[in-house]
Design a protein around this motif. Sequence first.
Motif, PDB file in Angstrom:
ATOM      1  N   LEU A 157       0.745  -1.380   0.310  1.00 31.84           N
ATOM      2  CA  LEU A 157      -0.115   0.037   0.157  1.00 31.84           C
ATOM      3  C   LEU A 157       1.005   1.085   0.361  1.00 31.84           C
ATOM      4  CD1 LEU A 157      -2.647  -1.147   2.373  1.00 31.84           C
ATOM      5  CD2 LEU A 157      -2.923  -0.686  -0.093  1.00 31.84           C
ATOM      6  N   ASP A 158       2.360   1.052   0.656  1.00 31.68           N
ATOM      7  CA  ASP A 158       3.100   1.962   0.506  1.00 31.68           C
ATOM      8  C   ASP A 158       3.154   2.510  -0.489  1.00 31.68           C
ATOM      9  OD1 ASP A 158       2.952   2.514   3.382  1.00 31.68           O
ATOM     10  OD2 ASP A 158       4.780   1.734   3.559  1.00 31.68           O
ATOM     11  N   LEU A 159       3.269   1.163  -1.793  1.00 32.51           N
ATOM     12  CA  LEU A 159       4.066   2.057  -3.524  1.00 32.51           C
ATOM     13  C   LEU A 159       2.882   2.846  -3.865  1.00 32.51           C
ATOM     14  CD1 LEU A 159       4.391  -2.024  -4.434  1.00 32.51           C
ATOM     15  CD2 LEU A 159       6.260   0.331  -3.415  1.00 32.51           C
ATOM     16  N   ASP A 160       3.493   3.992  -5.314  1.00 33.38           N
ATOM     17  CA  ASP A 160       1.907   4.467  -5.496  1.00 33.38           C
ATOM     18  C   ASP A 160       1.964   3.463  -6.694  1.00 33.38           C
ATOM     19  OD1 ASP A 160       3.223   4.449  -8.079  1.00 33.38           O
ATOM     20  OD2 ASP A 160       5.222   6.407  -7.515  1.00 33.38           O
ATOM     21  N   PRO A 161       0.446   4.020  -7.244  1.00 32.42           N
ATOM     22  CA  PRO A 161       0.339   2.981  -7.960  1.00 32.42           C
ATOM     23  C   PRO A 161       0.820   2.623  -9.722  1.00 32.42           C
ATOM     24  CG  PRO A 161      -1.792   4.588  -7.409  1.00 32.42           C
ATOM     25  CD  PRO A 161      -0.164   5.162  -6.950  1.00 32.42           C
ATOM     26  N   TYR A 162       1.368   3.804  -9.511  1.00 32.90           N
ATOM     27  CA  TYR A 162       2.568   3.541 -10.996  1.00 32.90           C
ATOM     28  C   TYR A 162       3.626   2.186 -10.580  1.00 32.90           C
ATOM     29  CZ  TYR A 162      -0.529   6.536 -12.844  1.00 32.90           C
ATOM     30  OH  TYR A 162      -1.060   7.350 -12.921  1.00 32.90           O
ATOM     31  N   GLN A 163       4.015   2.441  -9.907  1.00 29.55           N
ATOM     32  CA  GLN A 163       4.415   1.540  -8.783  1.00 29.55           C
ATOM     33  C   GLN A 163       4.431   0.438  -8.130  1.00 29.55           C
ATOM     34  OE1 GLN A 163       6.422   3.779  -4.863  1.00 29.55           O
ATOM     35  NE2 GLN A 163       8.062   3.539  -5.433  1.00 29.55           N
ATOM     36  N   TRP A 219      11.807 -10.143  -0.880  1.00 28.02           N
ATOM     37  CA  TRP A 219      11.922  -9.472  -1.901  1.00 28.02           C
ATOM     38  C   TRP A 219      11.521  -8.390  -1.554  1.00 28.02           C
ATOM     39  CZ3 TRP A 219       7.197  -7.044  -2.102  1.00 28.02           C
ATOM     40  CH2 TRP A 219       6.148  -7.477  -1.490  1.00 28.02           C
ATOM     41  N   PRO A 220      10.858  -7.808  -0.115  1.00 25.87           N
ATOM     42  CA  PRO A 220      10.940  -5.943  -0.004  1.00 25.87           C
ATOM     43  C   PRO A 220      12.351  -5.419   0.120  1.00 25.87           C
ATOM     44  CG  PRO A 220       9.670  -7.495   1.484  1.00 25.87           C
ATOM     45  CD  PRO A 220      10.570  -8.761   0.667  1.00 25.87           C
ATOM     46  N   THR A 221      13.538  -6.431   0.054  1.00 24.71           N
ATOM     47  CA  THR A 221      14.564  -5.571   0.537  1.00 24.71           C
ATOM     48  C   THR A 221      14.934  -4.987  -0.863  1.00 24.71           C
ATOM     49  OG1 THR A 221      15.818  -7.625   0.090  1.00 24.71           O
ATOM     50  CG2 THR A 221      14.899  -6.573   2.621  1.00 24.71           C
ATOM     51  N   HIS A 222      14.392  -5.687  -1.837  1.00 24.59           N
ATOM     52  CA  HIS A 222      14.711  -5.731  -3.144  1.00 24.59           C
ATOM     53  C   HIS A 222      13.027  -5.014  -4.555  1.00 24.59           C
ATOM     54  CE1 HIS A 222      18.019  -8.470  -2.585  1.00 24.59           C
ATOM     55  NE2 HIS A 222      16.741  -9.240  -1.975  1.00 24.59           N
ATOM     56  N   ASP A 256      12.710  -1.846  -4.600  1.00 22.02           N
ATOM     57  CA  ASP A 256      13.239  -1.005  -5.274  1.00 22.02           C
ATOM     58  C   ASP A 256      14.329  -1.564  -6.904  1.00 22.02           C
ATOM     59  OD1 ASP A 256      12.194   1.011  -4.060  1.00 22.02           O
ATOM     60  OD2 ASP A 256      14.680   1.466  -2.927  1.00 22.02           O
ATOM     61  N   PHE A 257      14.539  -2.843  -6.022  1.00 17.96           N
ATOM     62  CA  PHE A 257      15.225  -3.336  -7.676  1.00 17.96           C
ATOM     63  C   PHE A 257      14.817  -3.529  -9.014  1.00 17.96           C
ATOM     64  CE2 PHE A 257      17.599  -6.962  -9.663  1.00 17.96           C
ATOM     65  CZ  PHE A 257      18.832  -6.365 -10.265  1.00 17.96           C
ATOM     66  N   SER A 273      11.329  -3.318 -14.107  1.00 13.24           N
ATOM     67  CA  SER A 273      10.630  -3.421 -15.023  1.00 13.24           C
ATOM     68  C   SER A 273      10.650  -1.707 -15.593  1.00 13.24           C
ATOM     69  CB  SER A 273       9.297  -3.226 -14.271  1.00 13.24           C
ATOM     70  OG  SER A 273       8.376  -2.385 -14.621  1.00 13.24           O
ATOM     71  N   LEU A 274      11.464  -0.377 -15.018  1.00 13.19           N
ATOM     72  CA  LEU A 274      10.956   0.555 -15.827  1.00 13.19           C
ATOM     73  C   LEU A 274      12.515   0.632 -16.732  1.00 13.19           C
ATOM     74  CD1 LEU A 274      11.195   2.800 -13.031  1.00 13.19           C
ATOM     75  CD2 LEU A 274      10.265   2.879 -14.792  1.00 13.19           C
ATOM     76  N   SER A 275      13.752  -0.734 -16.880  1.00 14.90           N
ATOM     77  CA  SER A 275      14.560  -0.241 -17.909  1.00 14.90           C
ATOM     78  C   SER A 275      13.853  -1.429 -18.881  1.00 14.90           C
ATOM     79  CB  SER A 275      15.537  -1.365 -17.160  1.00 14.90           C
ATOM     80  OG  SER A 275      16.273  -0.172 -16.452  1.00 14.90           O
ATOM     81  N   ARG A 276      12.984  -2.852 -18.563  1.00 14.62           N
ATOM     82  CA  ARG A 276      12.259  -3.152 -19.622  1.00 14.62           C
ATOM     83  C   ARG A 276      11.616  -2.227 -20.367  1.00 14.62           C
ATOM     84  NH1 ARG A 276      12.128  -6.758 -15.905  1.00 14.62           N
ATOM     85  NH2 ARG A 276       9.675  -6.391 -15.753  1.00 14.62           N
ATOM     86  N   ASP A 277      10.929  -1.122 -19.623  1.00 15.50           N
ATOM     87  CA  ASP A 277       9.918  -1.030 -20.903  1.00 15.50           C
ATOM     88  C   ASP A 277      10.648   0.204 -21.660  1.00 15.50           C
ATOM     89  OD1 ASP A 277       7.122  -0.501 -20.858  1.00 15.50           O
ATOM     90  OD2 ASP A 277       7.133   1.311 -19.255  1.00 15.50           O
TER      91      ASP A 277
END
Length: 165
Positions: free
Chosen positions: A19-25, A140-143, A145-146, A151-155
Amino acid sequence: MAIIRAKFINIAHPDSLLLDLDPYQFEHLIDGLYAEMVYDTILTPRTHDGGRDVIAEKKDIGERERLLIQCKRIKKNVSVNEVRALLGVVSNDKATKGVLVATSKFTVSSKKLAKENSRLELISGKDLQPLLNKFFGSKWPTHLDFIISNSLSRDKNKDGDANVA
């Protein structure tokens, strides 16, 4: 296998993590999950996405599949209207299946509609965490951001213009 599940897959992380992520994250996290599940993924534009946030495809012979994934990073239960809308998009686009991934739960009516239609899959926050554990490992929570930056890089590599998380 039961020990592995108990120790690594069925670990519950706080709901606030998603829930702390924004919708796009959150969309990028789900894109990363399906990429890890060996789907070719495409993130749709932030606006005017036509009722789908991620398109995930498998094109191998015997495994051809096209999923339209709608991501809902919300606290309230997902209504049957939102599930019905996804079913309409799936039918219109002639996709194999529609997947609605939410950080919350689904209403009884939503679950009933999905149960009656094999072209719908609902993944609640409770169901999502074991999937993330299975494909990214229980840490996975510690990763996070990675995972999102991958995903951003692939996009970016797909069309030169990424959705910025």
